[in-house]
Each structure stands twice: as C-alpha cells, then as structure tokens.
Design an enzyme around this catalytic site. Structure first.
Site, PDB file in Angstrom:
ATOM      1  CB  THR A 194       9.939  -7.770  -1.432  1.00  0.00           C
ATOM      2  OG1 THR A 194      10.077  -6.740  -0.467  1.00  0.00           O
ATOM      3  CG2 THR A 194       9.970  -9.121  -0.774  1.00  0.00           C
ATOM      4  CB  THR A 245       6.052  -8.283  -2.672  1.00  0.00           C
ATOM      5  OG1 THR A 245       6.652  -6.983  -2.703  1.00  0.00           O
ATOM      6  CG2 THR A 245       5.173  -8.453  -3.882  1.00  0.00           C
TER       7      THR A 245
HETATM    8  N1  ASP Z   1       6.921  -6.345   2.265  1.00  0.00           N
HETATM    9  C1  ASP Z   1       8.182  -5.629   2.363  1.00  0.00           C
HETATM   10  C2  ASP Z   1       8.265  -4.966   3.720  1.00  0.00           C
HETATM   11  O1  ASP Z   1       7.282  -4.423   4.158  1.00  0.00           O
HETATM   12  C3  ASP Z   1       8.350  -4.584   1.323  1.00  0.00           C
HETATM   13  C4  ASP Z   1       8.115  -5.025  -0.079  1.00  0.00           C
HETATM   14  O2  ASP Z   1       7.484  -6.047  -0.329  1.00  0.00           O
HETATM   15  O3  ASP Z   1       8.580  -4.309  -0.971  1.00  0.00           O
HETATM   16  O4  ASP Z   1       9.335  -4.940   4.282  1.00  0.00           O
END
Ligand code: ASP
Length: 332
Positions: A194, A245
């Site tokens: 992300t 993230t």
């Molecule tokens: N937080 C994001 C989600 O759960 C994933 C990520 O941060 O890579 O969609």
C-alpha cells in the site's frame, strides 16, 4: 493579512512530506540491489513531486495527491498500476484522502477503471456531498468528474498475477508478497505494498492520503482499512495526519489512524508513543504493519512492527531521504 505578516507565516511554517510504500517482512538478502534501487528511485520521485508543490506554497492536499500518484503509476507498489489481484482475477482499488484544515474527507473502494484512485477520492471530497463511494458508482463518478479512466488490464502486471496463482495454489489470503519473483515465497515474505503520504504546507495545514489494491486473493468485495477514514487515513490540524499500511482488518478494529490522532490531541501523547501503542494493540490482535504521522509543527514519526517499511521524508531543503530497513530510521 498584510504582506509582512504573510511573509512571516511563510517563513515560519516548516514544510514536510512523508510517504510510505508498504510494510512487511522483507528480508534484506532477498531484495536485489536493482530492485531496492528501483524502489528508492520511485520513492524519491514521489517525494520530489510533493515537495515541488509545497515549496511553491501549494497545499498539503495537493502534495499528498502528487506524491501518491507517482507511486500509483509505478508497477512496484500495490496501488494503481501493479496492484494485487482478487481471487477472481480482478483488480479492485481503494483510496482515501483527508484535509486536516477542515476534516473534509473523500474515499473510494473497489474501483476498477479509474486510473488514479487517489484523484477519485479527492474528487469525492471536493466535488460531492459524500465521503465514500464504492464500485461501479465510484468509477462512474470519477469519469463524470473528468478523471482518466482505463481498461482494467492497465493495472495488470505479471508478477502480481503469479502471486495470485501461488496464493490460490496454497488456498491462502495473502498480504502483498513483493520479493523478487524468482524467490520462493514463504509466510515470512509477507509485505504490504500500500502507498500513503502525509504533508504539512506553509499555511500550517496537514493532509493525509492512502491508496491500495488491498490483499492478494481477497474475495467477496473485501475492503480493508485504506479507504476507511479513521482507520487507514486521518488528518486534523489540531493533532496529526496519519497514513497506515498493514493487515487492514486490525487497523479498522482499532480505528488506528483516528486513535493515534486522538491520543495526541486529548492526552498529549507524543506521536511516536501513540503510534507504538496502536501497533502494540494491533499486534495483540495478530496484525502487523506500519504508520506514518506528522503534526502541525513538523514533528513526525514513521513506525512499524514488521522487518521493513518502504518510507521517505522531504523537508524545506528538498533533499529526499528514503529508507526500507529499520537501522536507517534514525537518519530520517
Ligand atoms: N492495509 C491494506 C489492506 O488491508 C493492505 C496493505 O497495507 O498492504 O487493504
């Protein structure tokens, strides 16, 4: 305001931009020098794009958008072009943005044809009465607002497709695995790709934004924390701007970004402590990830409970600092 007073404000407000490009269990010896260099380059470009806006007196919102679109356009990150695939072989993108000056916010979830989801989130904030739009309606709104639309295949990359095939073979809901394609993946290779940004402009205004493809092999219209205001993104001039993230479900359950902002505002908890407490709470639930935060005085923190977080910082001098592994955190 007189010209002199304005000049004083301009001279006193420190500009800052922080970015992240995901956190996870990236092993240093599994990240090739070429790939590390490629990440560093795009992160530096992202920082420079935002800095150009801040240095010219532009808003933190515009700086966040500029920084995030650079990473959405890069195939390296799990956002926009290069995002992860769902179980059904689709790419469903989520993004959000928030203005700390007035706590206006906008978000989209599950968009499939809007080239830059962060622009759609901004359009929701600036040009609708809503905060969160989903799916086809969100794509339609973005198109009506004149944003670039693309065929869904624009977002596809081979290595994400290969990740999906591995995840399906293992019957696993995978967080973003982004080690070199040739490297055999294990559970410890998890990384969240992300992207996010927080910024402080010369007028003392904070902003935050986050953009993602979510989780590889996600099903049933799953949406994580990234488009949820208060979970993955939050900004309030009275406290901090935050972008997250990690394992989205735990960030939603802890209202992570809002919780950090309120700890700072109500309890005067130092920002790094507020982030660490929230990450500890998330870890206790079995979650992991990282957060970047910035206050209206320019104090910042970039913290994570994974082995690495792609991240960077730029301030008044325009020198871009980027880091991936923990030992370099002190330098940024
Ligand atoms: N937080 C994001 C989600 O759960 C994933 C990520 O941060 O890579 O969609």
């Amino acid at each position: 305001m007189t010209a002199n007073a304005h000049e004083t404000l301009i001279n006193s407000a420190p500009i800052r931009l922080l970015i992240h490009g995901g956190a996870g269990a990236v092993q240093r010896d599994k990240l090739s020098a070429e790939r590390e260099q490629a990440y560093r380059l795009v992160m530096a470009q992202s920082l420079m794009a935002g800095h150009a806006i801040l240095a010219a007196g532009g808003s933190s919102i515009q700086a966040v958008i500029a920084a995030i679109t650079v990473m959405e356009d890069s195939p390296l990150f799990n956002a926009g072009h290069g995002a992860v695939f769902t179980h059904n072989g689709r790419i469903e993108l989520d993004a959000s943005i928030m203005d700390g000056a007035n706590r206006m916010a906008g978000a989209v979830a599950g968009v499939t044809t809007t080239r830059n989801p962060i622009l759609a989130a901004h359009a929701v904030m600036a040009r609708s009465n809503y905060v969160l739009l989903i799916g086809e309606g969100a794509d339609q709104f973005a198109a009506e607002q004149g944003l670039n639309t693309v065929d869904p295949s624009y977002f596809h990359t081979q290595h994400r497709w290969d990740q999906l095939q591995r995840a399906i073979a293992r019957n696993q809901l995978m967080l973003d695995h982004d080690t070199d394609a040739a490297t055999p993946l294990t559970a410890s290779d998890e990384k969240h790709g992300t992207v996010g940004a927080v910024a402080l402009d010369r007028h003392g205004n904070l902003a935050a934004g986050t953009s993602t493809g979510g989780l590889t092999n996600k099903r049933f219209g799953r949406v994580g924390d990234s488009p949820i205001i208060g979970a993955g993104t939050y900004a309030d001039n009275r406290s901090v701007a935050v972008s997250a993230t990690g394992t989205g479900e735990m960030f939603i359950r802890t209202c992570a970004a809002f919780h950090i902002a309120e700890q700072v505002r109500m309890k005067k908890t130092p920002l790094p402590h507020a982030i660490d407490q929230t990450l500890a709470d998330i870890a206790a639930m079995g979650g992991e990830g990282g957060l970047i935060g910035l206050d209206a005085h320019g104090h910042f923190a970039m913290r994570f409970n994974t082995s690495a977080m792609f991240r960077g910082l730029i301030a008044e001098d325009g020198i871009a600092y980027v880091a991936i592994f923990p030992e370099t955190e002190a330098s940024i």
